[in-house]
Design a protein around this motif. Structure first.
Motif, mmCIF file in Angstrom:
data_model
loop_
_atom_site.group_PDB
_atom_site.id
_atom_site.type_symbol
_atom_site.label_atom_id
_atom_site.label_comp_id
_atom_site.label_asym_id
_atom_site.label_seq_id
_atom_site.Cartn_x
_atom_site.Cartn_y
_atom_site.Cartn_z
ATOM 1 N N ALA A 80 10.187 3.570 -52.426
ATOM 2 C CA ALA A 80 10.346 2.355 -51.633
ATOM 3 C C ALA A 80 10.150 2.740 -50.173
ATOM 4 O O ALA A 80 10.618 3.792 -49.736
ATOM 5 N N PRO A 81 9.445 1.924 -49.418
ATOM 6 C CA PRO A 81 9.133 2.313 -48.044
ATOM 7 C C PRO A 81 10.375 2.485 -47.180
ATOM 8 O O PRO A 81 11.343 1.747 -47.297
ATOM 9 N N LEU A 82 10.317 3.481 -46.344
ATOM 10 C CA LEU A 82 11.375 3.751 -45.389
ATOM 11 C C LEU A 82 11.442 2.592 -44.410
ATOM 12 O O LEU A 82 10.412 2.100 -43.947
ATOM 13 N N ASN A 107 17.149 3.590 -45.817
ATOM 14 C CA ASN A 107 17.088 4.989 -45.392
ATOM 15 C C ASN A 107 18.383 5.685 -45.796
ATOM 16 O O ASN A 107 19.341 5.032 -46.238
ATOM 17 N N PHE A 108 18.415 6.990 -45.665
ATOM 18 C CA PHE A 108 19.555 7.786 -46.096
ATOM 19 C C PHE A 108 20.832 7.392 -45.346
ATOM 20 O O PHE A 108 21.901 7.283 -45.943
ATOM 21 N N CYS A 161 24.252 6.032 -47.102
ATOM 22 C CA CYS A 161 25.547 6.689 -46.922
ATOM 23 C C CYS A 161 26.615 5.701 -46.451
ATOM 24 O O CYS A 161 27.745 5.721 -46.940
ATOM 25 N N GLU A 162 26.250 4.836 -45.523
ATOM 26 C CA GLU A 162 27.196 3.843 -45.008
ATOM 27 C C GLU A 162 27.649 2.864 -46.082
ATOM 28 O O GLU A 162 28.770 2.360 -46.040
ATOM 29 N N LEU A 202 14.606 9.498 -43.691
ATOM 30 C CA LEU A 202 14.522 9.798 -45.121
ATOM 31 C C LEU A 202 15.123 8.662 -45.935
ATOM 32 O O LEU A 202 15.999 7.952 -45.454
ATOM 33 N N THR A 203 14.684 8.535 -47.191
ATOM 34 C CA THR A 203 15.342 7.607 -48.114
ATOM 35 C C THR A 203 16.271 8.417 -49.007
ATOM 36 O O THR A 203 16.210 9.638 -49.031
#
Length: 174
Positions: free
Chosen positions: A86-88, A93-94, A98-99, A122-123
């Motif tokens: 899937a596009p960044l 995104n990473f 995380c959030e 990054l994803t």
């Protein structure tokens, strides 16, 4: 006997090719992605367990999947490569992942110490081998982001993992 079963299976349910004709853009896409060298789209049914060869129209990745899983109405399967690519973006995104993932996400962000890429570059499926630093033992190591974010058996600090597996040393004088 096996040949008899195969011919019976072909007659059950709607032919895959016919199903494709009746299902608009999705049907047309699946008919175009069907690239099996051993069977024609007219030789399998929509609900067939036959593992056919498919080729993605977007990324050109080829993979095998059952016809049944590609045509089902609830959560049909698609190209496995495109799913992970899937596009960044600002929302994919990473850092965003995380959030949204509570304590686990907070822990991964704290351990992420890669000097080459920011978490927004990054994803969660990235195969970039990032640098990580354990919050417990300060051990640093490299691991792909996708291996840290996967839901089934994510990787962690090897040093802590090995320490946890070592049996406690017992005092033989007791």
């Amino acid at each position: 006997m096996v040949k008899k079963r195969e011919s019976k299976q072909r007659t059950r349910g709607k032919a895959f090719f016919q199903w494709c004709k009746e299902n608009g853009e999705r049907g047309e896409r699946l008919a175009n992605e069907f690239k099996d060298p051993d069977k024609l789209p007219t030789e399998v049914t929509k609900g067939s367990w036959y593992k056919a060869l498919w080729k993605c129209q977007k990324c050109k990745h080829a993979w095998k999947a059952t016809v049944k899983n590609r045509t089902k109405s609830d959560k049909p399967t698609g190209c496995p490569k495109c799913v992970h690519l899937a596009p960044l973006s600002k929302t994919n995104n990473f850092l965003v992942w995380c959030e949204k993932n509570g304590e686990r996400g907070k822990k991964l962000l704290k351990e992420y110490v890669d000097p080459d890429k920011k978490p927004t570059e990054l994803t969660k499926w990235s195969r970039h081998k990032a640098m990580w630093k354990c919050q417990k033992c300060t051990h640093a190591w490299g691991a792909m982001v996708c291996n840290r974010t996967k839901s089934d058996k994510p990787t962690g600090c090897l040093k802590c993992h090995l320490r946890a597996r070592q049996p406690e040393k017992r005092n033989r004088g007791d």
